[in-house]
Design an enzyme around this catalytic site. Structure first.
Site, PDB file in Angstrom:
ATOM      1  N   TYR A 134       0.867  -1.181   0.000  1.00 26.91           N
ATOM      2  CA  TYR A 134       0.000   0.000   0.000  1.00 26.91           C
ATOM      3  C   TYR A 134       0.899   1.226   0.000  1.00 26.91           C
ATOM      4  O   TYR A 134       1.524   1.551   1.010  1.00 26.91           O
ATOM      5  CB  TYR A 134      -0.883  -0.061   1.248  1.00 26.91           C
ATOM      6  CG  TYR A 134      -1.944   1.022   1.384  1.00 26.91           C
ATOM      7  CD1 TYR A 134      -2.228   1.939   0.381  1.00 26.91           C
ATOM      8  CD2 TYR A 134      -2.692   1.114   2.562  1.00 26.91           C
ATOM      9  CE1 TYR A 134      -3.196   2.906   0.533  1.00 26.91           C
ATOM     10  CE2 TYR A 134      -3.670   2.074   2.734  1.00 26.91           C
ATOM     11  CZ  TYR A 134      -3.924   2.967   1.722  1.00 26.91           C
ATOM     12  OH  TYR A 134      -4.884   3.933   1.884  1.00 26.91           O
ATOM     13  N   LYS A 162      -1.642  -1.392  -3.916  1.00 26.11           N
ATOM     14  CA  LYS A 162      -2.620  -0.314  -3.973  1.00 26.11           C
ATOM     15  C   LYS A 162      -1.828   0.988  -4.053  1.00 26.11           C
ATOM     16  O   LYS A 162      -1.106   1.346  -3.119  1.00 26.11           O
ATOM     17  CB  LYS A 162      -3.528  -0.306  -2.740  1.00 26.11           C
ATOM     18  CG  LYS A 162      -4.529   0.858  -2.752  1.00 26.11           C
ATOM     19  CD  LYS A 162      -5.342   0.947  -1.476  1.00 26.11           C
ATOM     20  CE  LYS A 162      -6.296   2.149  -1.535  1.00 26.11           C
ATOM     21  NZ  LYS A 162      -7.052   2.336  -0.282  1.00 26.11           N
TER      22      LYS A 162
END
Length: 291
Positions: A134, A162
């Site tokens: 992330y 992400k």
């Protein structure tokens, strides 16, 4: 796990006393499942995990797993400020039935890339899970750099990233550098169309908590090859996206749930509720989606 479709980064509902509202949580999950989401991320940034006790975090993961079961992909947010705590939260997630976790760099510590590689490796060594990296440097303080991504590019348990830097060029570079070694998931909501054009197959999406219908329409149109239709859906959503990105993101997503008919309560301190003017501004933008 194949990352695909719309995956809401869930809010955590709180009642008037500030306790987790599990009945509303169930209602929110069913509301989104009925509209065709592919999965959920509990305890991400939008979920206010940083404002919860360890027991509350476990209760959230348990609630989501019990309600959703095997009806959708589940990715647990298990981030914390140090490796030891991340491992503990990841162990809890695994025991509760989560095989995949979402992990940003530990916040506040500002690890170097070498230290970040050691951090992720320690989690992999301690718990048998898959990791979605992330990258959200505005929150974590450091980037999941290409040095870190290079280190795990051939590790089958580090399955995707992400990307929430807001830098579209970085998303393009990820696609160019790594191809299918990492599954690219959109984390910059106002760039979703661009992300899908450059190879993303999923959108881990905070605004999907309340804009689920237009978000799903956007994804379905893009997936069907209707690029003009997908662009039109994004054009309708963009005033709301711009409002969200102007500040107080989590509070606005929570108020958006109220506008959508599923009130989820306020945020926990240090985040304060929206002013009446801020609510009106978001409501005006939201009303334009169906206009």
């Amino acid at each position: 796990m194949e990352l695909k479709g719309i995956i809401p980064a869930l809010v955590t509902p709180f009642d008037a006393k500030g306790n987790i509202d599990f009945k509303t949580f169930e209602k929110l999950l069913e509301f989104q499942l009925a509209r065709g989401v592919s999965g959920f991320v509990p305890l991400g940034t939008t979920g206010e995990y940083y404002a919860m006790s360890d027991a509350e975090r476990a209760d959230v993961l348990r609630c989501v797993k019990e309600v959703v079961g095997n009806r959708a992909l589940l990715i647990a947010g298990t981030n914390s400020s140090c490796t030891r705590n991340v491992i503990a939260h990841t162990e809890t997630a695994k025991k509760l039935g989560y095989d995949t976790v979402l992990l940003a760099p530990p916040y506040y510590a500002l690890p170097s890339q070498e230290e970040l590689i050691a951090h992720y490796q320690a989690v992999l060594d301690a718990v048998d899970v898959e990791i979605v990296l992330y990258n959200y440097p505005v929150r974590a303080g450091v980037e999941v750099g290409f040095e870190t991504m290079d280190a795990f590019a051939d590790n089958p348990r580090v399955i995707g990233i992400k990307e929430s830097s807001g830098n579209l060029l970085r998303a393009i570079e990820i696609n160019k550098r790594y191809g299918d070694k990492y599954q690219l998931s959109c984390g910059s909501d106002d760039q979703a169309l661009d992300f899908f054009m450059w190879g993303a197959k999923s959108w881990i999406c905070g605004p999907a908590n309340f804009m689920i219908d237009p978000v799903i329409r956007f994804y379905n149109k893009f997936n069907a090859g209707d690029l003009v239709g997908a662009q039109e859906e994004m054009r309708k959503m963009f005033p709301v996206m711009a409002n969200l990105e102007s500040g107080k993101f989590v509070q606005k997503v929570k108020y958006g749930c109220e506008l959508a008919g599923v009130p989820v309560g306020d945020t926990r301190l240090p985040l304060l509720p929206l002013t009446e003017g801020e609510k009106l501004s978001l409501a005006d933008a939201f009303a334009g989606i169906s206009a």
